[in-house]
Design an enzyme around this catalytic site. Structure first.
Site, PDB file in Angstrom:
ATOM      1  CG  ASN A  65      -9.366  -1.671   2.412  1.00 12.73           C
ATOM      2  OD1 ASN A  65      -8.839  -2.734   2.732  1.00 12.73           O
ATOM      3  ND2 ASN A  65      -9.261  -0.561   3.160  1.00 12.73           N
ATOM      4  CD  GLU A  66      -9.724  -2.170   6.910  1.00 13.58           C
ATOM      5  OE1 GLU A  66      -9.945  -0.988   7.225  1.00 13.58           O
ATOM      6  OE2 GLU A  66      -8.729  -2.801   7.275  1.00 13.58           O
TER       7      GLU A  66
ATOM      8  CD  GLU B 299      -2.818   1.277   2.345  1.00 13.08           C
ATOM      9  OE1 GLU B 299      -2.781   0.443   3.253  1.00 13.08           O
ATOM     10  OE2 GLU B 299      -3.755   2.068   2.154  1.00 13.08           O
TER      11      GLU B 299
HETATM   12  O1  AHR Z   1      -2.538  -1.262   6.689  1.00 13.19           O
HETATM   13  C1  AHR Z   1      -2.929   0.029   7.005  1.00 13.19           C
HETATM   14  C2  AHR Z   1      -4.426   0.260   6.867  1.00 13.19           C
HETATM   15  O2  AHR Z   1      -5.111  -0.534   7.776  1.00 13.19           O
HETATM   16  C3  AHR Z   1      -5.019  -0.115   5.543  1.00 13.19           C
HETATM   17  O3  AHR Z   1      -4.948   0.922   4.649  1.00 13.19           O
HETATM   18  C4  AHR Z   1      -6.450  -0.397   5.875  1.00 13.19           C
HETATM   19  O4  AHR Z   1      -7.011  -1.292   4.963  1.00 13.19           O
HETATM   20  C5  AHR Z   1      -6.385  -0.896   7.281  1.00 13.19           C
HETATM   21  O5  AHR Z   1      -7.349  -0.410   8.111  1.00 13.19           O
END
Ligand code: AHR
Length: 799
Positions: free
Chosen positions: A359-360, A51
């Site tokens: 994501n999440e 990321e």
């Molecule tokens: O890994 C850091 C962050 O943690 C990521 O961007 C997110 O998906 C998670 O909450």
């Protein structure tokens, strides 16, 4: 009278010592049924998650040395300095009157009036190596009679020239100029200077300095790419994380703006607090996967940002983007997107097989968008493995349609991770497969200590044993530039020229290098240890809030005053922590005025157990309330009472996770009386005399040992991974049942250190790193003592 000789005496003492030590050593038995192989270990099991957080891409693996090369960071020339010499009066500003191209709107205008020097120090210094070549390139145009040449120089931190050349012949329209610079000396903290003189106006854009040598010739920083390669990842999830969501609709990630001509990619202000050039774009990610031999796992924005969502009726572009991403990665070169891939330098397909949707996100908005995207993708690409996410609030994954794989994330304490080592034993075997897409010990973890690595390793033994259901796992986050730590801890830390892995990095490597291809049933009988009492000092903090604190007092249960604050003149005795914090002492209080996250000031004794903490706190501005810290062992610990957290809506005690969350609001300007009492397993918190939380946190038991076994069917090697999560050594009998011919010897790798809190650093990169060894054992009789806080991999051969 006869006395034993010195030698006899030593032997006697040693033997006695051994007797005592042996008798107090905890005993355990590990039994492996070698003749009853279980399920195959999925080849995808251990991977990585990349990321762009903590300047992982720009300022990290993407090796552009110039920061803000295209002047898109803001409407100021951030990270550029202009100095005048010999009475010159030149000035610079960001200009948008004649963009380099429609997607690269800003450039730098230098109103030249005399001798000037522009300077850029990159990301806390540029790493320049003697004898290496660097490509300096910029686009320039000159007006108002500016005709002089300029000099581009790389200079050391002490100002010595390391390389340089002249550039001349500027025209009224944009033209590129390129130099090949060879450094005649080294400096990891070098800078770029562009100087000139005369009269007129000079415009610059895409001012770039790049090393000519990159990993596999594909444009990435070699040492950091090698750090990834050494993990032997079998997949790479990219490019986020929260990064793909963005803060709002305007800041979502769109892969199409990140391919092709580097000068026409759309920069993106990212949720981790900086502008990204997109130099590491969709195609570079795919190339990195190919170069690592890792399956690409692309995570696409699902029409939801961190704070808002695309209306359902307007999701057409998002479904189209998902289909086009697959076409770009895999399509034949006679298709639009496959053709573009070929044009961008990669005619062969990248064989994208895994795609994650969002994501999440979780919840009904996500389920609706999941349905849209999955139906569209499956209609065209029925074989694509589609991954659904779960959010951190525990909302279930979408069932309609069923995902192929579900992504789970865990950020917790070492003990929570050890307890999770058994959670997959009971997971459904008929549902989707599991991808543990992000996990890391984030509490009591320092900046990545051994104890954190132990928790992760224990959890990983559970993943490996259950790899019929958990088919992929990746730690998060991967990288941090030590000068921009937005998230802590991280697996690989680096500066401009060096890197080191955390102890957790070595755990990842040990598991990945020793996979085996079939699991062997294992039972571990090692007894339990009860969590130790929480200990640590106190502190105060803020999260996107300005506040002040005073009259801080810590009292022991017997009434003895252990600590009182004195902010009459200074904050001596307090450790002030947090990126961008602005602490100062004013009017007898300790005041913090930066609206940044995770800002703390800590004081006191880290061995304190039971105490009462009292203080006064007043909010001055910003989004939340106060953090009142207790039981702080490590500078990065997050054990606190969060008062007015979650955008000033909730109070909760944050232990392993937010506990006893209750509605709560903090008024600006009011001095609050705060009291926290910690006694054994009890925690009580008062606000203005009112008891808000009364929590009992029983100390839970964890096993001493966690283990898993696999076998490498090619060599026959039995691979045993054992984590001793206790503080003391465990003497273990290892019974390998049903094996006719053990070789009587083996190889070991052991990761441990003197203290569970030990960490690696740029100065001591291998302080906590695995040691390789060999061992012999008679017949089938294998005994081994696993040191406290250790991870061991044993490879035992067959005859
Ligand atoms: O890994 C850091 C962050 O943690 C990521 O961007 C997110 O998906 C998670 O909450």
């Amino acid at each position: 009278m006869r006395y034993p000789s010195q030698t006899m005496k030593t032997l006697f003492i040693t033997a006695a010592g051994c007797l005592i030590a042996c008798s107090i050593l905890a005993q355990a038995t590990i039994t492996v049924d070698v003749n009853k192989p279980g399920h195959a270990v999925p080849p995808t099991l251990w991977g990585i998650f990349f990321e762009d957080i903590n300047l992982s891409a720009d300022g990290g693996i993407y090796p552009e040395l110039v920061r803000n090369r295209s002047f898109e960071d803001s409407d100021q020339p951030d990270h550029w300095k202009l100095s005048n010499a010999a009475g010159g009066q030149s000035a610079m500003n960001v200009d948008d009157s004649a963009p380099l191209n429609p997607l690269n709107r800003h450039s730098l205008r230098v109103k030249v009036n005399g001798a000037f020097t522009l300077e850029n120090e990159g990301y806390w210094g540029m790493n320049i190596v003697k004898g290496d070549s660097y490509t300096f390139r910029f686009a320039a145009r000159a007006t108002d009679g500016f005709t002089n040449p300029v000099n581009a120089k790389i200079v050391s931190s002490s100002g010595n020239e390391l390389a340089g050349a002249e550039i001349s012949r500027f025209a009224g329209n944009w033209r590129y100029h390129t130099l090949d610079l060879v450094a005649f000396d080294s400096d990891p903290k070098a800078r770029l200077q562009i100087s000139g003189s005369g009269q007129g106006t000079l415009f610059l854009d895409m001012v770039s300095l790049m090393p000519r040598t990159t990993w596999k010739g594909h444009g990435l920083r070699t040492d950091l790419a090698e750090a990834l390669q050494a993990l032997h990842p079998s997949f790479m999830r990219f490019p986020g994380g929260n990064w793909i969501e963005g803060d709002d609709l305007a800041h979502m990630y769109h892969w199409k703006t990140t391919i092709g001509d580097i000068d026409a990619r759309t920069p993106l202000w990212n949720t981790w607090g900086y502008n990204t050039t997109q130099g590491l774009g969709f195609e570079e990610y795919l190339q990195l996967c190919e170069d690592l031999g890792a399956e690409p796992l692309f995570d696409i924005n699902c029409g939801m940002s961190l704070h808002d969502s695309v209306p359902l009726g307007q999701m057409g572009q998002w479904t189209q983007d998902a289909l086009d991403a697959i076409d770009y990665a895999n399509g034949p070169t006679n298709t639009v997107w496959g053709g573009l891939r070929a044009q961008n330098g990669h005619p062969a397909p990248f064989h994208l097989k895994y795609m994650e949707i969002g994501n999440e996100n979780g919840g009904p908005d996500y389920y609706a968008r999941w349905l849209l995207l999955v139906n569209a993708i499956r209609a065209k690409y029925p074989d694509m493995q589609l991954i659904a996410n779960t959010d951190l609030r525990g909302r279930p994954y979408p069932r309609d349609p069923q995902p192929d794989i579900v992504d789970e994330h865990y950020y917790e304490s070492p003990e929570s991770f050890t307890r999770r080592a058994n959670q997959y034993d009971t997971y459904s075997r008929s549902g989707p497969k599991i991808f543990v897409g992000e996990y890391a010990v984030t509490r009591n973890a320092g900046e990545g200590n051994l104890r954190a690595a132990i928790g992760e390793a224990a959890f990983m033994t559970g993943i490996e044993r259950n790899s019929d259901v958990v088919i992929m796992a990746s730690y998060a986050p991967l990288f941090v530039n030590v000068d921009h730590r937005a998230w802590n801890p991280d697996l690989i830390s680096f500066d401009s020229s060096r890197w080191f892995g955390s102890p957790g990095y070595y755990v990842q490597q040990m598991f990945s290098e020793n996979r085996g291809d079939v699991t062997l049933p294992i039972t571990v009988d090692s007894g339990d240890v009860v969590e130790k009492p929480a200990i640590g000092c106190i502190g105060v903090g803020t999260w996107n809030t300005e506040a002040e604190f005073k009259d801080i007092k810590v009292t022991a249960p017997d009434g003895n005053v252990l600590f009182t604050s004195d902010f009459s003149t200074n904050s001596d005795g307090w450790k002030l922590l947090g990126d961008g914090a602005e602490w100062k002492v004013q009017d007898g209080a300790l005041r913090q005025t930066a609206e940044k996250e995770f800002i703390r000031a800590i004081a006191g004794d880290r061995s304190w157990i039971d105490y009462t903490l009292e203080l006064k706190a007043r909010k001055l501005g910003g989004r939340e309330g106060f953090l009142v810290l207790f039981h702080i062992n490590n500078d990065q610990d997050r054990v606190w009472w969060n008062i007015g957290g979650w955008n000033n809506t909730q109070n909760a005690v944050e232990l392993d996770e937010p506990t006893d969350m209750k509605a709560g609001y903090i008024e600006t300007g009011h001095w609050y009386d705060i009291k926290i009492e910690v006694r054994g397993i009890s925690i009580k918190c008062w606000l203005d005399g009112k008891l808000i939380h009364e929590i009992l946190k029983p100390r839970e038991a964890t096993h001493r040992l966690y283990a898993s076994t696999t076998q490498d069917r090619r060599t026959g090697d039995i691979i045993l991974k054992v984590v001793n999560a206790a503080d003391t050594p465990v003497n273990t009998e290892i019974k390998l049942q049903g094996v006719p011919h053990l070789s009587g010897s083996g190889k070991s790798m052991v990761l441990t250190s003197n203290s569970p809190w030990d960490e690696n650093s740029l100065e001591e990169p291998a302080k906590v790193s695995p040691e390789a060894g060999t061992f012999d054992f008679p017949g089938d009789n294998l005994h081994r003592t696993f040191p406290g806080n250790s991870v061991t991999v044993l490879r035992i051969g067959m005859k």
